[in-house]
Design a protein around this motif. Structure first.
Motif, mmCIF file in Angstrom:
data_model
loop_
_atom_site.group_PDB
_atom_site.id
_atom_site.type_symbol
_atom_site.label_atom_id
_atom_site.label_comp_id
_atom_site.label_asym_id
_atom_site.label_seq_id
_atom_site.Cartn_x
_atom_site.Cartn_y
_atom_site.Cartn_z
ATOM 1 N N LEU A 158 0.816 -1.217 0.000
ATOM 2 C CA LEU A 158 0.000 0.000 0.000
ATOM 3 C C LEU A 158 0.849 1.267 0.000
ATOM 4 C CD1 LEU A 158 -2.114 -1.271 2.990
ATOM 5 C CD2 LEU A 158 -2.996 -1.195 0.673
ATOM 6 N N ASN A 159 0.432 2.228 -0.789
ATOM 7 C CA ASN A 159 0.997 3.574 -0.698
ATOM 8 C C ASN A 159 0.314 4.254 0.487
ATOM 9 O OD1 ASN A 159 1.286 6.464 -1.043
ATOM 10 N ND2 ASN A 159 1.986 6.076 -3.137
ATOM 11 N N LYS A 160 1.034 4.324 1.597
ATOM 12 C CA LYS A 160 0.413 4.822 2.830
ATOM 13 C C LYS A 160 0.041 6.302 2.724
ATOM 14 C CE LYS A 160 0.753 4.406 7.832
ATOM 15 N NZ LYS A 160 0.303 5.788 8.123
ATOM 16 N N ASN A 175 5.598 6.882 1.792
ATOM 17 C CA ASN A 175 5.560 5.881 2.860
ATOM 18 C C ASN A 175 4.789 4.647 2.405
ATOM 19 O OD1 ASN A 175 6.906 7.326 5.117
ATOM 20 N ND2 ASN A 175 5.244 8.778 4.773
ATOM 21 N N VAL A 176 5.249 3.489 2.884
ATOM 22 C CA VAL A 176 4.711 2.194 2.446
ATOM 23 C C VAL A 176 4.249 1.368 3.649
ATOM 24 C CG1 VAL A 176 5.285 -0.002 1.324
ATOM 25 C CG2 VAL A 176 6.158 2.140 0.385
ATOM 26 N N VAL A 206 9.200 2.558 5.437
ATOM 27 C CA VAL A 206 8.394 1.335 5.383
ATOM 28 C C VAL A 206 7.891 0.979 6.774
ATOM 29 C CG1 VAL A 206 8.332 -1.095 4.707
ATOM 30 C CG2 VAL A 206 9.781 0.522 3.441
ATOM 31 N N ASP A 207 6.614 0.684 6.871
ATOM 32 C CA ASP A 207 6.003 0.262 8.135
ATOM 33 C C ASP A 207 6.402 -1.188 8.409
ATOM 34 O OD1 ASP A 207 4.414 -0.480 10.249
ATOM 35 O OD2 ASP A 207 2.565 0.362 9.434
ATOM 36 N N LYS A 208 7.496 -1.371 9.148
ATOM 37 C CA LYS A 208 8.036 -2.709 9.410
ATOM 38 C C LYS A 208 7.059 -3.574 10.188
ATOM 39 C CE LYS A 208 12.772 -0.872 9.640
ATOM 40 N NZ LYS A 208 12.386 0.551 9.506
ATOM 41 N N ALA A 209 6.343 -2.954 11.125
ATOM 42 C CA ALA A 209 5.417 -3.714 11.959
ATOM 43 C C ALA A 209 4.313 -4.346 11.116
ATOM 44 C CB ALA A 209 4.806 -2.818 13.034
#
Length: 460
Positions: free
Chosen positions: A167-169, A311-312, A395-398
């Motif tokens: 997703l493109n956050k 952001n991803v 990148v949202d690692k969680a």
């Protein structure tokens, strides 16, 4: 991952002992020119030829192969990269040519079930059941992917790449949408509609499906079959057709609604005629969501070719209904096989076993299929993979860790040797559907008839 977590027990030729009295330090040095107790020279290291489609950017050969050679100094790897751009179709053609011309081959990497089954049928890969039996493990327990084919093991799996939604956050934030942690295909469709923006050449589509023809990914013909614990494929485990499943029809309906009604899906004809690819579509922000295998994790933070300027986040593979269990998804792995023509099968097997276990940790590019990777270790692996990208902080690692730890493996159905022919038949009928030359019911009937004919023919 500590080395003592992995043992390979093989009856094979080992490097002869160095002269008694040599220091411990000298024993770690090269055997070349050293003498045996009888006065002869130690055996030269065996060189095995490894053919693969994989580029260093995705497989980290520059670190992985030296790590193996350091642990096993009696074996050297001659890496043969069959495509300079990681093109699997090109690599398969070159592999077949190499096999037909009698080139030296020891270890083969195949990238999908159909390609794997086809090369087994051609006699290019050798069974490794004797090595596995001598070592004393069960593939279905040792790995999360069971590679059994026609009652034998011709390969071991490497990475575990279940499909997820990238997703493109930034686009989600602009549309007031949250990163999904558990969602359905109806919600996926709704997100795609809300994320679609503009018209004409500058239009941004909510979603991009890379396939089937434009990348060979037939998973897009099985979308709603994918979130199941069983019968996720075009054929059932007993070899009968699964095209009468209502989920196959629902997949086609979803595809048509998104592309034709909602106009939220990048049109199939544009993807074919313009040779559009999911990487530029996502990184250039002409689409907001990409359904893709989690091998994409190693690129999500951006690369030299595709920089990341937004952001991803990652969401799990959608399920069919709110009450369905979450976590099930199609997956892809690489199949590591011993070449039937290899004169060094023991050494080839040793490399394969190391590479499909410890080697996957050393590589640091993909989530391993090796079952000994514990859930609590997954976050660290994701962090290591992303650390090798240009902008891991975006990148949202969680979200990735949550998807990977929540993944459940459905019952594996080994591909049939004529899987590529099945895929071709279904894809040809799909193209007639997507181009408006037949309706869904006609497509399903013709696909079932063609697949059944293939089943019947291959029973003889």
């Amino acid at each position: 991952m500590k080395n003592n977590k992995f043992k390979v027990v093989l009856a094979g030729t080992m490097v002869l002992s160095l002269l008694a009295g040599c220091s411990t330090e000298s024993k770690t040095q090269s055997n070349e020119g050293s003498s045996t107790p009888s006065g002869g020279k130690a055996k030269e290291p065996v060189t095995i030829r490894f053919l693969t489609h994989g580029m260093d950017s995705n497989y980290n050969w520059k670190d992985t192969i030296p790590a193996f050679e350091k642990k096993f100094p009696d074996i050297k790897i001659d890496l043969v990269q069959l495509s300079d751009k990681g093109d699997t179709a090109e690599a398969n053609k070159k592999l077949d040519l190499a096999a037909s011309s009698g080139e030296t081959m020891d270890v083969l990497m195949l990238t999908d079930p159909a390609s794997f089954a086809k090369r087994v049928a051609l006699g290019i890969a050798a069974p490794m059941d004797d090595f596995i039996a001598k070592e004393g493990f069960k593939v279905s327990e040792e790995y999360k992917v069971d590679t059994l084919l026609n009652g034998k093991y011709y390969a071991l799996p490497t990475k575990l790449t279940p499909w997820y939604v990238v997703l493109n956050k930034d686009h989600l934030d602009q549309a007031g949408l949250k990163v999904p942690t558990d969602w359905t295909w109806d919600e996926f469709r709704d997100y795609a509609k809300k994320l679609t923006k503009g018209e004409g050449p500058t239009k941004r589509y909510g979603a991009f499906f890379h396939g089937p023809t434009d990348g060979g990914f037939m998973e897009f013909m099985k979308l709603e079959l994918g979130n199941q614990s069983d019968n996720m494929e075009f054929l059932r485990a007993d070899g009968t057709s699964n095209l009468d499943s209502p989920l196959f029809k629902k997949t086609l309906e979803l595809y048509l609604k998104m592309e034709k009604e909602d106009k939220s899906l990048t049109p199939y004809d544009e993807r074919i005629s313009q040779k559009l690819h999911y990487r530029p579509a996502f990184f250039n922000q002409t689409t907001s969501m990409v359904l893709m295998g989690s091998w994409f994790t190693s690129e999500l933070g951006g690369t030299d070719q595709f920089p990341l300027n937004f952001n991803v986040a990652v969401a799990p593979y959608p399920k069919n209904a709110p009450g369905d269990p979450s976590g099930y998804a199609p997956y892809i792995t690489d199949y590591m096989a011993i070449a039937a023509s290899s004169k060094h099968k023991e050494e080839a097997y040793k490399f394969i076993r190391w590479y499909t276990t410890e080697g996957q940790i050393v590589q640091g590019k993909q989530i391993p299929s090796w079952s000994k990777v514990k859930p609590e270790e997954m976050g660290k692996i994701v962090e290591v993979i992303l650390s090798k990208t240009k902008n891991p902080e975006k990148v949202d690692k969680a979200s990735i860790t949550n998807v990977m730890t929540g993944y459940k493996s459905g019952k594996s159905i080994p591909p049939v040797t004529y899987q590529a022919e099945i895929n071709k038949a279904i894809n040809e009928e799909f193209e007639l559907l997507i181009f408006g030359k037949q309706d869904i019911d006609t497509m399903i009937k013709k696909s079932k008839d063609r697949v059944q004919k293939l089943i019947d023919t291959n029973k003889k």
